[in-house]
Design a protein around this motif. Structure first.
Motif, PDB file in Angstrom:
ATOM      1  N   TYR A 166      15.039 -21.257   7.297  1.00 42.00           N
ATOM      2  CA  TYR A 166      15.433 -22.182   6.235  1.00 42.00           C
ATOM      3  C   TYR A 166      14.551 -22.004   5.009  1.00 42.00           C
ATOM      4  N   HIS A 167      13.250 -21.921   5.226  1.00 43.76           N
ATOM      5  CA  HIS A 167      12.325 -21.765   4.104  1.00 43.76           C
ATOM      6  C   HIS A 167      12.523 -20.433   3.389  1.00 43.76           C
ATOM      7  N   ALA A 168      12.841 -19.394   4.124  1.00 44.73           N
ATOM      8  CA  ALA A 168      13.104 -18.101   3.477  1.00 44.73           C
ATOM      9  C   ALA A 168      14.243 -18.238   2.476  1.00 44.73           C
ATOM     10  N   ALA A 169      15.285 -18.970   2.863  1.00 51.19           N
ATOM     11  CA  ALA A 169      16.410 -19.181   1.948  1.00 51.19           C
ATOM     12  C   ALA A 169      16.000 -20.073   0.775  1.00 51.19           C
ATOM     13  N   VAL A 170      15.263 -21.142   1.057  1.00 52.14           N
ATOM     14  CA  VAL A 170      14.822 -22.064  -0.001  1.00 52.14           C
ATOM     15  C   VAL A 170      13.885 -21.367  -0.982  1.00 52.14           C
ATOM     16  N   LEU A 189       7.808 -11.091   7.237  1.00 50.75           N
ATOM     17  CA  LEU A 189       8.212 -10.053   6.297  1.00 50.75           C
ATOM     18  C   LEU A 189       9.505 -10.415   5.574  1.00 50.75           C
ATOM     19  N   LEU A 190      10.362 -11.179   6.225  1.00 51.24           N
ATOM     20  CA  LEU A 190      11.545 -11.683   5.534  1.00 51.24           C
ATOM     21  C   LEU A 190      11.125 -12.530   4.337  1.00 51.24           C
ATOM     22  N   ASP A 191      10.170 -13.405   4.550  1.00 48.72           N
ATOM     23  CA  ASP A 191       9.676 -14.243   3.457  1.00 48.72           C
ATOM     24  C   ASP A 191       9.005 -13.385   2.384  1.00 48.72           C
ATOM     25  N   ALA A 192       8.343 -12.305   2.808  1.00 50.04           N
ATOM     26  CA  ALA A 192       7.713 -11.398   1.838  1.00 50.04           C
ATOM     27  C   ALA A 192       8.764 -10.721   0.968  1.00 50.04           C
ATOM     28  N   LEU A 193       9.860 -10.300   1.567  1.00 47.43           N
ATOM     29  CA  LEU A 193      10.929  -9.681   0.793  1.00 47.43           C
ATOM     30  C   LEU A 193      11.506 -10.664  -0.225  1.00 47.43           C
ATOM     31  N   TYR A 210      17.217  -9.911   5.145  1.00 46.84           N
ATOM     32  CA  TYR A 210      17.102 -10.148   3.705  1.00 46.84           C
ATOM     33  C   TYR A 210      18.414  -9.861   2.982  1.00 46.84           C
ATOM     34  N   GLN A 211      19.206  -8.937   3.499  1.00 50.41           N
ATOM     35  CA  GLN A 211      20.475  -8.624   2.856  1.00 50.41           C
ATOM     36  C   GLN A 211      21.375  -9.855   2.773  1.00 50.41           C
ATOM     37  N   ILE A 212      21.248 -10.749   3.739  1.00 53.89           N
ATOM     38  CA  ILE A 212      22.030 -11.986   3.709  1.00 53.89           C
ATOM     39  C   ILE A 212      21.644 -12.817   2.493  1.00 53.89           C
ATOM     40  N   ALA A 228      23.996 -19.802   2.548  1.00 51.87           N
ATOM     41  CA  ALA A 228      23.041 -18.755   2.902  1.00 51.87           C
ATOM     42  C   ALA A 228      22.330 -19.071   4.214  1.00 51.87           C
ATOM     43  N   VAL A 229      21.934 -20.331   4.419  1.00 55.96           N
ATOM     44  CA  VAL A 229      21.233 -20.715   5.649  1.00 55.96           C
ATOM     45  C   VAL A 229      22.141 -20.517   6.860  1.00 55.96           C
ATOM     46  N   VAL A 230      23.395 -20.926   6.747  1.00 54.92           N
ATOM     47  CA  VAL A 230      24.340 -20.760   7.859  1.00 54.92           C
ATOM     48  C   VAL A 230      24.495 -19.284   8.212  1.00 54.92           C
ATOM     49  N   LYS A 231      24.654 -18.447   7.196  1.00 54.63           N
ATOM     50  CA  LYS A 231      24.801 -17.013   7.441  1.00 54.63           C
ATOM     51  C   LYS A 231      23.519 -16.411   8.016  1.00 54.63           C
ATOM     52  N   LEU A 232      22.380 -16.908   7.556  1.00 57.93           N
ATOM     53  CA  LEU A 232      21.105 -16.389   8.046  1.00 57.93           C
ATOM     54  C   LEU A 232      20.894 -16.754   9.509  1.00 57.93           C
ATOM     55  N   PHE A 233      21.260 -17.971   9.892  1.00 54.01           N
ATOM     56  CA  PHE A 233      21.172 -18.363  11.306  1.00 54.01           C
ATOM     57  C   PHE A 233      21.991 -17.401  12.167  1.00 54.01           C
TER      58      PHE A 233
END
Length: 319
Positions: free
Chosen positions: A105-109, A158-162, A191-193, A208-213
């Motif tokens: 969730y935070h990665a998306a936010v 690393l997702l958050d880093a991207l 990250y592509q999501i 985005a969060v739904v797709k990331l889950f």
């Protein structure tokens, strides 16, 4: 205390105060790690309702304060939040599921947060170097000779880093791919999501969060790990169009009995899954008697969304 912050952060604090329903203050701690991590700040709400934003680490107070203030600002602007209303009855498993959900969730936010920080000149070369040092300090490198129990932790970091580098890592990419080659591949896939479409509104964040889950579960399956099923375990606030607010619950949701139970009272849980995205948007408890339960759900399904959300004390978030 605010005199220690830049004019940009002071302006941001003013914006937060204008939207807040209670007093907001900034407090500076005394830690100095020499690197940046997103756990170096937090929020505290007092009994009187006032809110204190604590910058516990002073390595870079403008970056850290702005990051926490922007989280607060997005919540005030009615961006959807996540909630943990359900339990598996396994405390350790609950904590693991919550931890991964929060990181995703935070990665998306962080996509809109980083955009604002860059736009306002908060993220510079110094911040980028301090951020990279934080990863190197806290996240151990991969060891091909050992079973990688930290794969998920590394991949989500690393997702958050991207997100932080907005996919343009330059020097950082050489460091990260050398230290974490397997995790980096997984992070790139996820990250592509987030990079696929803009995240600049409550609706686009939720999408985005739904797709990331879903993508995270697919990645877990690909690497031979158990899936999280965050679409059912995590309650994600709904975001509705004006037209949808006038529809009946039955037109937008399917309410299913869950194997999980409600966390607050351990009663059977019923999950409201969106018909379009299959994401948990609300949870209910129902009468135990079969006849009463049938009447209960008949009534729920027939309610207009605005009435239902009001009666269930759920937020009405509009696109």
């Amino acid at each position: 205390m605010t005199e220690k912050f830049s004019a940009t952060v002071k302006t941001l604090l003013t914006e937060v105060k204008q939207l807040a329903k209670s007093p907001v203050t900034l407090e500076i701690g005394s830690d100095r790690a020499g690197y940046l991590r997103h756990d170096q700040s937090y929020q505290e709400r007092s009994a009187d309702g006032s809110l204190k934003v604590v910058v516990a680490d002073v390595t870079n107070i403008d970056y850290t304060a702005s990051h926490e203030l922007l989280h607060l600002l997005l919540s005030q602007q009615h961006y959807p939040q996540i909630h943990f209303n359900l339990t598996t009855h396994d405390h350790d498993l609950d904590q693991q599921l919550e931890a991964t959900a929060v990181e995703l969730y935070h990665a998306a936010v962080h996509v809109p947060i980083v955009a604002v920080q860059k736009q306002r000149g908060i993220i510079d070369d110094t911040v980028q170097a301090q951020y990279l040092k934080g990863i190197e300090t806290v996240v151990p490198p991969e060891d091909p000779a050992k079973n990688d129990r930290l794969l998920i932790f590394r991949t989500l970091t690393l997702l958050d880093a991207l997100v932080f580098y907005q996919g343009q890592l330059a020097t950082a990419k050489k460091v990260l791919t050398a230290r974490y080659p397997i995790a980096y591949q997984g992070a790139e896939q996820l990250y592509q999501i987030l990079a696929d479409k803009p995240i600049d509104s409550p609706f686009t964040l939720r999408r985005a969060v739904v797709k990331l889950f879903a993508a995270f579960d697919q990645w877990l399956a690909n690497v031979g790990l158990a899936q999280t099923h965050h679409n059912q375990f995590v309650t994600l606030d709904g975001v509705f169009s004006q037209r949808q607010t006038h529809l009946e619950v039955r037109q937008l949701f399917q309410i299913l009995h869950s194997e999980l139970t409600l966390r607050d009272n351990k009663r059977s849980a019923y999950i409201g899954l969106g018909k379009n995205d299959q994401q948990n948007t609300f949870v209910l408890s129902a009468p135990q008697a079969e006849k009463q339960r049938a009447d209960f759900f008949k009534q729920i399904y027939g309610q207009k969304m605005t009435d239902f959300l009001q009666k269930q004390h759920l937020p009405l978030l509009i696109r």
